[in-house]
Design an enzyme around this catalytic site. Sequence first.
Site, PDB file in Angstrom:
ATOM      1  CB  SER A  72      15.369 -13.895   2.315  1.00  0.00           C
ATOM      2  OG  SER A  72      16.732 -13.657   2.103  1.00  0.00           O
TER       3      SER A  72
HETATM    4  N1  SAH Z   1      20.135 -13.658   5.392  1.00  0.00           N
HETATM    5  C1  SAH Z   1      19.352 -12.445   5.268  1.00  0.00           C
HETATM    6  C2  SAH Z   1      19.365 -11.889   3.866  1.00  0.00           C
HETATM    7  C3  SAH Z   1      20.514 -11.021   3.725  1.00  0.00           C
HETATM    8  S1  SAH Z   1      20.719 -10.191   2.191  1.00  0.00           S
HETATM    9  C4  SAH Z   1      17.943 -12.664   5.805  1.00  0.00           C
HETATM   10  O1  SAH Z   1      17.805 -13.426   6.709  1.00  0.00           O
HETATM   11  O2  SAH Z   1      17.002 -12.039   5.376  1.00  0.00           O
HETATM   12  C5  SAH Z   1      22.426 -10.628   1.917  1.00  0.00           C
HETATM   13  C6  SAH Z   1      23.411 -10.074   2.891  1.00  0.00           C
HETATM   14  O3  SAH Z   1      24.704 -10.535   2.478  1.00  0.00           O
HETATM   15  C7  SAH Z   1      23.497  -8.547   2.933  1.00  0.00           C
HETATM   16  O4  SAH Z   1      23.286  -8.114   4.253  1.00  0.00           O
HETATM   17  C8  SAH Z   1      24.936  -8.263   2.483  1.00  0.00           C
HETATM   18  O5  SAH Z   1      25.515  -7.148   3.125  1.00  0.00           O
HETATM   19  C9  SAH Z   1      25.649  -9.558   2.832  1.00  0.00           C
HETATM   20  N2  SAH Z   1      26.886  -9.811   2.082  1.00  0.00           N
HETATM   21  C10 SAH Z   1      27.174  -9.520   0.797  1.00  0.00           C
HETATM   22  N3  SAH Z   1      28.404  -9.921   0.473  1.00  0.00           N
HETATM   23  C11 SAH Z   1      28.941 -10.503   1.591  1.00  0.00           C
HETATM   24  C12 SAH Z   1      30.199 -11.118   1.878  1.00  0.00           C
HETATM   25  N4  SAH Z   1      31.173 -11.211   0.976  1.00  0.00           N
HETATM   26  N5  SAH Z   1      30.387 -11.608   3.127  1.00  0.00           N
HETATM   27  C13 SAH Z   1      29.409 -11.530   4.077  1.00  0.00           C
HETATM   28  N6  SAH Z   1      28.201 -10.951   3.851  1.00  0.00           N
HETATM   29  C14 SAH Z   1      27.961 -10.437   2.619  1.00  0.00           C
END
Ligand code: SAH
Length: 226
Positions: A72
């Site tokens: 992010s």
């Molecule tokens: N928190 C991260 C951003 C991650 S992007 C940061 O610090 O930059 C969002 C993430 O959510 C992705 O890695 C994706 O694989 C995960 N994701 C999507 N659906 C999900 C679910 N149902 N349960 C857990 N993780 C999920």
Amino acid sequence: MPHMRARRDNQEARWTKARQRLVEALADEGELSEAALAALTAVPRHRFVPPSHRADSYANRPLPIGRGQTISQPFMVGWLVDAVRAGPGCRVLEIGTGCGYQAAVLAATGAQVWSIEIRRPLAEAARARLDALGLGAVTTRVGDGAKGWPEAAPFDGIVLTAAPSSPPTGLLDQVAIGGCLVAPVGPQGDAQVLIRQTRVGDDEWTVEALGGCRFVPLVDERFRAV
Ligand code: SAH
């Protein structure tokens, strides 16, 4: 080899400077709390960015981390820290560990952090990064975040970093009274709204729309192909 160590130290000093400049720019915008800015200052974002994009680690934008996912934007990470009211001693659950950066920034506020990631390779790489930074206290697991983490509930805050198409109801039971659930809600690739639902009583909630945002979609485990 001493000269190699010197070069590495120099590079680290440059990263630290770049990070300070980014945090100063965010402070000038005046949207983030001192606590969120301090947490962003404490965490080396370049350690979470893949080598192909490392040079842009301290640009205020999201970057790809593989498998179609992103790390992010720093502003958004700070905004979520404030939205979920993370602070010393809070119990916070993050859904969507990704590279682990948001989890590390939440932990830097003094919060106790749990984080769930559905894609195993991302979860494993995040775990290794968190351990390398001495953040063993951040608890992680591979699984569907939509189910939350019932054994560790209730949480003072639950924050989703992937967007469901409608507000998640299954997680509300895991929010402590006085706590909140923060989620980007809306269609994929379109404008989403960051929603905060605060549990003010056993069965009583307040709902706030905090502003527009853009996150990758929350994967519904039932329909997942990979
Ligand atoms: N928190 C991260 C951003 C991650 S992007 C940061 O610090 O930059 C969002 C993430 O959510 C992705 O890695 C994706 O694989 C995960 N994701 C999507 N659906 C999900 C679910 N149902 N349960 C857990 N993780 C999920």
